[in-house]
Design a protein around this motif. Structure first.
Motif, PDB file in Angstrom:
ATOM      1  N   GLU A  16       0.977  -1.354   0.004  1.00  0.00           N
ATOM      2  CA  GLU A  16      -0.072  -0.071   0.066  1.00  0.00           C
ATOM      3  C   GLU A  16       0.826   1.127  -0.033  1.00  0.00           C
ATOM      4  N   PRO A  17       0.849   1.938  -1.014  1.00  0.00           N
ATOM      5  CA  PRO A  17       1.772   3.245  -1.112  1.00  0.00           C
ATOM      6  C   PRO A  17       1.451   4.206  -0.020  1.00  0.00           C
ATOM      7  N   LEU A  18       2.339   4.944   0.406  1.00  0.00           N
ATOM      8  CA  LEU A  18       2.038   6.047   1.567  1.00  0.00           C
ATOM      9  C   LEU A  18       1.424   7.044   0.690  1.00  0.00           C
ATOM     10  N   THR A  19       0.215   7.739   1.163  1.00  0.00           N
ATOM     11  CA  THR A  19      -0.424   9.159   0.849  1.00  0.00           C
ATOM     12  C   THR A  19       0.810  10.060   0.922  1.00  0.00           C
ATOM     13  N   ARG A  20       0.461  11.458   0.217  1.00  0.00           N
ATOM     14  CA  ARG A  20       1.204  12.479   0.525  1.00  0.00           C
ATOM     15  C   ARG A  20       1.399  12.893   1.850  1.00  0.00           C
ATOM     16  N   ARG A  21       0.301  12.834   2.493  1.00  0.00           N
ATOM     17  CA  ARG A  21       0.148  13.301   4.148  1.00  0.00           C
ATOM     18  C   ARG A  21       0.927  12.519   4.900  1.00  0.00           C
ATOM     19  N   GLU A  22       0.674  11.236   4.512  1.00  0.00           N
ATOM     20  CA  GLU A  22       1.727  10.195   5.322  1.00  0.00           C
ATOM     21  C   GLU A  22       3.226  10.489   5.185  1.00  0.00           C
ATOM     22  N   ARG A  54       0.217   5.868  12.861  1.00  0.00           N
ATOM     23  CA  ARG A  54      -0.136   4.347  12.969  1.00  0.00           C
ATOM     24  C   ARG A  54      -0.452   3.834  11.636  1.00  0.00           C
ATOM     25  N   SER A  55      -0.769   4.462  10.591  1.00  0.00           N
ATOM     26  CA  SER A  55      -1.018   3.730   9.312  1.00  0.00           C
ATOM     27  C   SER A  55       0.221   3.889   8.628  1.00  0.00           C
ATOM     28  N   VAL A  56       1.213   4.722   8.813  1.00  0.00           N
ATOM     29  CA  VAL A  56       2.475   4.628   8.261  1.00  0.00           C
ATOM     30  C   VAL A  56       3.176   3.552   8.697  1.00  0.00           C
ATOM     31  N   TYR A  57       3.376   3.457   9.989  1.00  0.00           N
ATOM     32  CA  TYR A  57       4.019   2.147  10.827  1.00  0.00           C
ATOM     33  C   TYR A  57       3.515   1.014  10.169  1.00  0.00           C
ATOM     34  N   VAL A  62       6.887  -1.083  10.498  1.00  0.00           N
ATOM     35  CA  VAL A  62       7.679  -0.900  11.762  1.00  0.00           C
ATOM     36  C   VAL A  62       6.969  -0.791  13.085  1.00  0.00           C
ATOM     37  N   SER A  63       7.392  -0.682  14.300  1.00  0.00           N
ATOM     38  CA  SER A  63       6.845  -0.264  15.373  1.00  0.00           C
ATOM     39  C   SER A  63       7.353   0.871  16.214  1.00  0.00           C
ATOM     40  N   THR A  64       8.199   1.424  15.773  1.00  0.00           N
ATOM     41  CA  THR A  64       8.703   2.489  16.618  1.00  0.00           C
ATOM     42  C   THR A  64       9.217   3.555  15.591  1.00  0.00           C
ATOM     43  N   ARG A  65       9.279   4.904  16.161  1.00  0.00           N
ATOM     44  CA  ARG A  65       9.633   5.997  15.624  1.00  0.00           C
ATOM     45  C   ARG A  65      10.816   5.969  14.611  1.00  0.00           C
ATOM     46  N   ALA A  66      11.983   5.458  15.767  1.00  0.00           N
ATOM     47  CA  ALA A  66      13.299   5.222  15.176  1.00  0.00           C
ATOM     48  C   ALA A  66      13.224   4.376  13.979  1.00  0.00           C
ATOM     49  N   GLU A  67      12.646   3.350  13.763  1.00  0.00           N
ATOM     50  CA  GLU A  67      12.494   2.235  12.795  1.00  0.00           C
ATOM     51  C   GLU A  67      11.966   3.040  11.770  1.00  0.00           C
ATOM     52  N   ALA A  68      10.953   3.786  11.680  1.00  0.00           N
ATOM     53  CA  ALA A  68      10.341   4.788  10.636  1.00  0.00           C
ATOM     54  C   ALA A  68      11.172   5.599  10.050  1.00  0.00           C
TER      55      ALA A  68
END
Length: 78
Positions: A16-22, A54-57, A62-68
């Protein structure tokens, strides 16, 4: 790498591609700011940002900000 090239890379590597806002929210995560500060910058509520994070993760697996942030750097989005 241009934004258009980055979009193609992210789109082709994700189910699922990320949206512009994501993508905007993902780039904001790399800054040393809270979700509340991100919400203020983007003129939305903190809960909206939480949902987008949450949607981006979920999409990037991933499950953490650092991983993202690491994922974004590896994908050439930072």
């Amino acid at each position: 790498m241009s934004i258009l090239e980055a979009d193609r890379t992210v789109t082709t590597t994700l189910a699922e591609p990320l949206t512009r806002r994501e993508r905007v929210v993902l780039s904001e995560l790399a800054e040393d700011v809270t979700l509340e500060e991100i919400a203020t910058r983007l003129f939305v509520t903190r809960n909206t940002v939480k949902s987008q994070v949450r949607s981006v993760y979920r999409k990037i697996g991933v499950s953490t900000r650092a991983e993202a942030v690491a994922w974004a750097e590896a994908a050439g989005l930072r």
